[in-house]
Enzyme design. Sequence first.
Site, short mmCIF file in Angstrom:
data_model
loop_
_atom_site.label_atom_id
_atom_site.label_comp_id
_atom_site.label_asym_id
_atom_site.label_seq_id
_atom_site.Cartn_x
_atom_site.Cartn_y
_atom_site.Cartn_z
N TYR A 13 24.86 -4.91 25.08
CA TYR A 13 24.48 -5.19 23.70
C TYR A 13 24.10 -3.90 23.00
O TYR A 13 23.60 -2.97 23.63
CB TYR A 13 23.28 -6.15 23.65
CG TYR A 13 23.62 -7.59 23.89
CD1 TYR A 13 23.88 -8.45 22.83
CD2 TYR A 13 23.67 -8.11 25.19
CE1 TYR A 13 24.19 -9.79 23.05
CE2 TYR A 13 23.97 -9.44 25.42
CZ TYR A 13 24.22 -10.28 24.34
OH TYR A 13 24.52 -11.59 24.56
N ASP A 44 22.72 -15.93 19.42
CA ASP A 44 21.90 -16.71 18.50
C ASP A 44 22.38 -16.55 17.06
O ASP A 44 23.20 -15.69 16.74
CB ASP A 44 20.44 -16.27 18.59
CG ASP A 44 19.79 -16.66 19.91
OD1 ASP A 44 20.27 -17.62 20.54
OD2 ASP A 44 18.81 -16.01 20.30
#
Length: 267
Positions: free
Chosen positions: A109, A51
């Site tokens: 992540y 994003d």
Amino acid sequence: MKIALKIAYLGDRYYGFQRQPGLRTVESVMRDALLRIGVANGDFCYAGRTDRGVSALGQVIDFWIEEDRAYLAFPRVINSLLPSDVWAWARAVAPVGFSARWSALWREYRYFLFSPDIDLSAVREAAGHLVGTHDFRNFSMSKVDTVRRIISIDVNAHCGIVVFDVRAEGFIWNMVRRIVGALELIGIGEKPVDWILELLDPSTPHGAPTAPPEGLMLMDVGYSDLEWEEDRYTKQRVSRMLISEARRRAAMSGVIQEMLRRMRDTF
């Protein structure tokens, strides 16, 4: 032949990874670079979308290129066609059936959270409940296909920065940021450790809060059939750029802290 690249980027300068008309995205600048070395239509496959504001160190892309132009499909050539805040730093010749997205065994992540007073033991206890296969509906904007398996979550802290490493076979939209948002509330004592179990119940009427995107980075993607060759020149060049960038941001942090100190003096 098919080529795979590891790419990195500073996400706070882009409107996300995926191409959007009229907006600066990582996909759009990468596509333009690949077009210039002869990749048909600049088309490529990628391991995952990030994003707006989210960075990457180990994003992976793959593409087809004619063998007589394969000498151009190297990091230092492609980087000469990219902005300085996006770069390829490792290369592999991929098998015919390889897909950066579908061949991935896991993705990892890392989230950086400034929270100097957090209770690490409570956070680690709560994080342990998330490992394994669960319905993560309350950790995403998505409400369909929300079952995922988390392989591991590690939580460490240094100088007030809490670092969350989350590895899973796959993620849904905003999953990591909402995991961090929930664990932070537990760590600062606003929620009990058992609250994480409520969130893992898909019938729970409330979801987890979403942490800001700027602290999130796609660290790595795992595959079974690639042998990466890192580009030493690129790593040296980018290291110099990142040192300069880190100094600039550290100075700006000092400016903000001084402003905050003076504003707090007034109440």
